[in-house]
Design a protein around this motif. Structure first.
Motif, PDB file in Angstrom:
ATOM      1  N   LEU A 170     -15.746 -11.061  -7.598  1.00  0.00           N
ATOM      2  CA  LEU A 170     -16.050  -9.640  -7.443  1.00  0.00           C
ATOM      3  C   LEU A 170     -16.170  -8.965  -8.810  1.00  0.00           C
ATOM      4  O   LEU A 170     -15.767  -9.515  -9.830  1.00  0.00           O
ATOM      5  CB  LEU A 170     -14.955  -8.954  -6.633  1.00  0.00           C
ATOM      6  N   LEU A 197       0.829  -1.207   0.000  1.00  0.00           N
ATOM      7  CA  LEU A 197       0.000   0.000   0.000  1.00  0.00           C
ATOM      8  C   LEU A 197       0.856   1.248   0.000  1.00  0.00           C
ATOM      9  O   LEU A 197       0.546   2.236  -0.650  1.00  0.00           O
ATOM     10  CB  LEU A 197      -0.914   0.016   1.221  1.00  0.00           C
ATOM     11  N   ALA A 247     -13.018 -10.508  -1.155  1.00  0.00           N
ATOM     12  CA  ALA A 247     -11.758 -10.514  -1.900  1.00  0.00           C
ATOM     13  C   ALA A 247     -10.749 -11.468  -1.267  1.00  0.00           C
ATOM     14  O   ALA A 247     -10.080 -12.228  -1.952  1.00  0.00           O
ATOM     15  CB  ALA A 247     -11.180  -9.100  -1.965  1.00  0.00           C
ATOM     16  N   GLU A 283      -3.952 -13.995  -2.225  1.00  0.00           N
ATOM     17  CA  GLU A 283      -2.720 -13.349  -2.673  1.00  0.00           C
ATOM     18  C   GLU A 283      -3.018 -11.980  -3.291  1.00  0.00           C
ATOM     19  O   GLU A 283      -2.300 -11.010  -3.058  1.00  0.00           O
ATOM     20  CB  GLU A 283      -2.014 -14.245  -3.683  1.00  0.00           C
ATOM     21  N   ALA A 284      -4.102 -11.955  -4.076  1.00  0.00           N
ATOM     22  CA  ALA A 284      -4.490 -10.679  -4.689  1.00  0.00           C
ATOM     23  C   ALA A 284      -4.776  -9.654  -3.609  1.00  0.00           C
ATOM     24  O   ALA A 284      -4.401  -8.484  -3.731  1.00  0.00           O
ATOM     25  CB  ALA A 284      -5.717 -10.877  -5.565  1.00  0.00           C
ATOM     26  N   ALA A 285      -5.446 -10.090  -2.544  1.00  0.00           N
ATOM     27  CA  ALA A 285      -5.778  -9.168  -1.463  1.00  0.00           C
ATOM     28  C   ALA A 285      -4.517  -8.645  -0.796  1.00  0.00           C
ATOM     29  O   ALA A 285      -4.396  -7.455  -0.512  1.00  0.00           O
ATOM     30  CB  ALA A 285      -6.672  -9.869  -0.444  1.00  0.00           C
ATOM     31  N   VAL A 286      -3.558  -9.542  -0.577  1.00  0.00           N
ATOM     32  CA  VAL A 286      -2.296  -9.122   0.038  1.00  0.00           C
ATOM     33  C   VAL A 286      -1.588  -8.125  -0.882  1.00  0.00           C
ATOM     34  O   VAL A 286      -1.126  -7.076  -0.450  1.00  0.00           O
ATOM     35  CB  VAL A 286      -1.389 -10.342   0.305  1.00  0.00           C
ATOM     36  N   ASN A 287      -1.528  -8.463  -2.166  1.00  0.00           N
ATOM     37  CA  ASN A 287      -0.876  -7.573  -3.138  1.00  0.00           C
ATOM     38  C   ASN A 287      -1.527  -6.204  -3.172  1.00  0.00           C
ATOM     39  O   ASN A 287      -0.873  -5.206  -3.444  1.00  0.00           O
ATOM     40  CB  ASN A 287      -0.947  -8.176  -4.540  1.00  0.00           C
ATOM     41  N   ALA A 288      -2.850  -6.187  -2.944  1.00  0.00           N
ATOM     42  CA  ALA A 288      -3.552  -4.911  -3.006  1.00  0.00           C
ATOM     43  C   ALA A 288      -3.415  -4.157  -1.694  1.00  0.00           C
ATOM     44  O   ALA A 288      -3.984  -3.088  -1.529  1.00  0.00           O
ATOM     45  CB  ALA A 288      -5.019  -5.143  -3.319  1.00  0.00           C
ATOM     46  N   GLY A 289      -2.680  -4.722  -0.758  1.00  0.00           N
ATOM     47  CA  GLY A 289      -2.416  -4.006   0.473  1.00  0.00           C
ATOM     48  C   GLY A 289      -3.481  -4.152   1.545  1.00  0.00           C
ATOM     49  O   GLY A 289      -3.476  -3.418   2.524  1.00  0.00           O
ATOM     50  N   ILE A 290      -4.419  -5.101   1.359  1.00  0.00           N
ATOM     51  CA  ILE A 290      -5.390  -5.343   2.417  1.00  0.00           C
ATOM     52  C   ILE A 290      -4.678  -6.085   3.547  1.00  0.00           C
ATOM     53  O   ILE A 290      -3.962  -7.058   3.304  1.00  0.00           O
ATOM     54  CB  ILE A 290      -6.567  -6.194   1.892  1.00  0.00           C
ATOM     55  N   SER A 334      -3.883 -11.467 -10.522  1.00  0.00           N
ATOM     56  CA  SER A 334      -4.073 -11.253  -9.102  1.00  0.00           C
ATOM     57  C   SER A 334      -5.472 -10.692  -8.894  1.00  0.00           C
ATOM     58  O   SER A 334      -5.637  -9.586  -8.440  1.00  0.00           O
ATOM     59  CB  SER A 334      -2.998 -10.275  -8.631  1.00  0.00           C
TER      60      SER A 334
END
Lengths: 501, 333
Positions: free
Chosen positions: A95, A75, B204, B210-217, A90
């Motif tokens: 969704l 982030l 998500a 992994e996508a969630a982690v990558n998105a900074g969640i 990714s």
């Protein structure tokens, strides 16, 4: 001279036993497309993870603009204007497109509510720029792979980016979509964004990049201006030696037809497929992702039931009902996804290689270890698999050696038809040519080889004949003498000038 | 029609169709088999059904979040029992003796805090150790149940506070207190899951971690919050139920986790996470309660009820799988 938007200085990252990055420095200028190249394992992804804040470097500094920064997490990297477009998708399939594009930073109203109107509006603006045929509320799982990649790319446009990192973005795009992607990249360029472009595809690198930086074994090899260098020179920097890229001309006698397919169809996946493969011949199947090539291979291997048509092995019609059946009849499939479908990564080399026949390798109630080691040794020598010993876990080998283990596994079953699906995906340039050589040699030894590939140099390089597919149909079959790059591209894009049987 | 359209439509609407089917079946079968004269589809009976759904239903809403998140919580039954004991026992503590009826909100608060804490504890362990939620909550299910038995042995814990009983038995606009709580919880969780950032992130994470982690969640804290929510709801369920009954057995709440998970799965939530809906879960809860009540109505005993529900769960999952297969071209497994 302007200041770089992003500057990495002397980055060091060590893992237990490995120096993954050893003093890597490079910088990206505003409005520049900077290619980052290197074989697999050269440290590209580690470097990107350091940049993205997923790994912390053991030494060195990162500057964004003039300011020195420490990236604490993805982030923070994004907040500083560093955006990643990942190679493997990714995305959350359940969704909507909008939610995926803004994942992790959905616009909020009071009480933590999602501001749907703003979200949809912003997303549709971005999608318009990308010129795609879906809107913000589409469910991502309903999109094609290529469109999903476009969603991934749309993420680059959500923030005021200073630098965007594209990691193999074109792996699943059609030519038309590539044009859109390159337009997006040049738009970003005009806005003064610095772009890091990671790809194995030389033709793209030379088409769109300004400079190329090269890594080898975690070490920085140098940066060159794209206009002043050549593919050959770059390859040499990457692998440290010269590479023979000429077509394999080893012609040998072709034998009888080993596999013939007549009018094979499977629902909507592919229709009316006819071809034959002779012993000693390599036939390449070229087309875009989703053209139905893998599905044909799966049908031949007994994983799908055809809805019409015949399969003939050595001139005799057969019905292949299961992989077991296929193996017994001498068909082997080296699957597309090496790590997921071809290998048990946590098992050692020997056990992986003898996996399909371990039931037969017994002495009394026990597994005959000696016989297993003998098989492993035989194919290690024959395929030149480089491993410290059979006890090595397959997961620790390089991609090229892993692929050789899979090939060795199937050769040890003594097939007559060998189907290889994307044999060099994710394998570095040096090992690629070894795999290609191996496939040619196998054909010379009398195997009928079917190679499915999305890489044009690969099919041009290894195949005696090339079957071009588009949307579930065979558009044209080329012999290696008549094929040209242009005619091949036309055929797989559905723009076939004249049909040839 | 695109492949999957039918199965999607069925997935979202199937549970309600199933409920209608149950109602028809039990109404007709009731005419011939029931020992009582009252019709099954009696208004009073349906209101009672809603009230009886509350204990399982309130927990099921929390389970929906946790399962959409890709986790599971097996410890809810034990948390339920602990919260019940805290509720009843704390009202007898001498330090609260001077409070009079004001002890009620205090006891409620204590029970809810304990439930939230136990849930958060599960979440913290899942977050910090990375151990699968199934294993962590299997352990805490046994551990929490152990605490229940340590407290009062095999003996029930009882305390009746008549003000509390009056409140719990009260009806407002024809609905019992427990029913109101169920409806309110359903509404709030529905709001969280469909309208808020937290809810969308839950989808998500369950869908592609992994996508969630990558998105900074921040996945760990997010999951811990959800475990705290389900702990809170397990305690709320106990608070609502035991305010009325006033006596808790150390075995109370056993197998609740399985009923709750059954309801959530019947309601269409994917066991692997990423998909599911609160409204579907509400349907699942009602469907199960209807089945229990209906089978009772036509004279089946408890063991038959369990057998039938078990069979239905398996049939539903097989049907779901079949409907999701895209026809004959599908890759064989």
């Amino acid at each position: 001279m302007t200041d770089p938007v992003l500057h990495l200085d002397n980055i060091v990252k060590t893992f237990p036993g490995v120096r993954a990055l050893d003093g890597v420095s490079f910088s990206v200028m505003p409005g520049e497309v900077h290619a980052l190249m290197g074989e697999n394992g050269a440290g590209k992804s580690t470097l990107m993870k350091v940049l993205g804040g997923i790994y912390q470097p053991d030494g060195g500094t990162i500057h964004v603009g003039k300011e020195q920064v420490t990236m604490a997490g993805p982030l923070e990297a994004k907040a500083k204007g560093i955006v990643f477009i990942h190679q493997e998708l990714s995305l959350a399939e359940e969704l909507s497109v909008a939610e995926n594009i803004y994942l992790g930073e959905l616009p909020r109203k009071s009480f933590g509510r999602v501001d749907w109107r703003k979200l949809t509006e912003q997303t549709n603006t971005i999608l318009k720029k990308l010129n795609v045929g879906f809107d913000a509320t589409t469910r991502v799982g309903d999109l094609s792979i290529a469109n999903q990649q476009m969603v991934e790319i749309a993420r680059a446009l959500t923030v005021d980016a200073k630098a965007v990192i594209f990691d193999e973005p074109t792996a699943s795009l059609t030519d038309a979509e590539k044009v859109v992607l390159f337009d997006v990249i040049s738009d970003l360029q005009k806005e003064g964004v610095g772009i890091i472009y990671i790809s194995h595809r030389m033709e793209e690198i030379f088409k769109i990049t300004d400079r190329i930086s090269i890594l080898r074994d975690g070490q920085y090899q140098g940066t060159v201006n794209t206009s002043e260098t050549s593919e050959e020179a770059v390859t040499q920097m990457m692998i440290g030696r010269k590479l023979d890229l000429s077509r394999m001309e080893t012609h040998h006698e072709l034998g009888d037809v080993a596999l013939e397919v007549r009018g094979l169809s499977c629902g909507k996946l592919y229709q009316d497929i006819s071809f034959e493969i002779r012993r000693g011949e390599v036939v390449g199947f070229y087309g875009l992702v989703g053209a139905g090539r893998t599905e044909i291979a799966e049908t031949l291997f007994g994983l799908r039931d055809p809805s019409a048509g015949q399969i003939l092995l050595d001139g005799e019609e057969v019905r292949i009902t299961s992989p077991n059946d296929a193996i017994a009849r001498g068909i082997s499939l080296v699957p597309e996804d090496r790590k997921g479908q071809g290998l048990v990564l946590g098992m050692n080399c020997r056990d992986n290689m003898t996996l399909p026949q371990v039931q037969d390798l017994t002495s009394g109630p026990f597994v005959a270890e000696g016989a297993e080691v003998a098989i492993f040794d035989q194919y290690r020598d024959r395929l030149d698999i480089r491993t410290p010993g059979w006890k090595q876990l397959v997961g620790n080998l390089s991609g090229g050696n892993q692929q050789k283990i899979v090939i060795g596994k199937w050769l040890s079953m003594h097939p007559s038809v060998l189907i290889v699906d994307e044999p060099t995906r994710g394998i570095d340039v040096g090992s690629k040519s070894e795999i290609h050589k191996l496939l040619r040699e196998l054909a010379a030894q009398g195997y009928a080889v079917m190679v499915i590939s999305s890489e044009m140099p690969e099919v041009l390089h290894v195949a005696d004949r090339i079957v071009a597919m588009y949307s579930g149909r065979i558009m044209r079959t080329f012999t290696s003498e008549e094929v040209t790059e242009d005619s091949l591209i036309q055929a797989i894009s559905g723009l076939s000038g004249h049909e040839a049987a | 029609m695109k492949p999957g359209t039918l199965s999607k439509a069925l997935n979202s609407g199937a549970i309600w169709g199933f409920i209608v089917l149950e109602l028809i079946f039990f109404s007709i079968a009731g005419e011939y088999l029931s020992l009582s004269d009252k019709a099954f589809m009696d208004w009073e009976n349906m209101l009672l059904l809603l009230k009886q759904s509350a204990p399982i239903g309130i927990i099921a809403m929390g389970m929906t979040i946790v399962m959409i998140n890709g986790n599971i919580d097996l410890s809810v039954g034990a948390t339920y029992a602990i919260a019940a004991i805290v509720l009843l026992e704390s009202m007898t503590w001498p330090i609260f003796a001077g409070l009079g009826d004001l002890v009620i909100p205090v006891a409620w608060l204590l029970a809810l805090l304990v439930g939230t804490f136990l849930g958060a504890l599960n979440g913290l362990i899942v977050w910090k150790t990375g151990v699968d939620a199934f294993i962590v909550t299997l352990g805490s299910m046994l551990g929490f149940r152990g605490i229940v038995f340590m407290f009062n042995g095999e003996n029930p814990t009882s305390h009746l506070n008549w003000t509390l009983v009056d409140f719990a038995e009260a009806e407002f606009l024809g609905l019992a207190t427990a029913s109101w709580f169920l409806l309110a919880v359903t509404l709030v969780i529905w709001f969280v899951m469909t309208k808020t950032v937290h809810g969308r992130n839950a989808y998500a994470i369950g869908d592609n971690r992994e996508a969630a982690v990558n998105a900074g969640i921040r996945v760990g804290p997010h999951m811990m919050i959800n475990f705290a929510i389900i702990g809170f709801l397990a305690a709320l369920s106990a608070v609502v139920f035991y305010s009325e009954s006033g006596s808790v057995n150390p075995n109370d709440g056993q197998l609740y986790e399985l009923w709750v998970i059954t309801a959530v799965v019947l309601g269409g939530t994917k066991i692997t996470g990423g998909a599911g809906s609160v409204i579907g879960t509400f349907g699942g809860v009602i469907a199960i309660q209807l089945l229990r009540k209906g089978l009772g109505h036509i004279g089946a005993d408890t063991s038959t009820v369990n057998l039938v529900i078990g069979l239905i769960l398996i049939v539903v999952l097989i049907l779901d799988r079949q409907l999701n297969v895209k026809g004959k071209e599908e890759l064989k497994v």
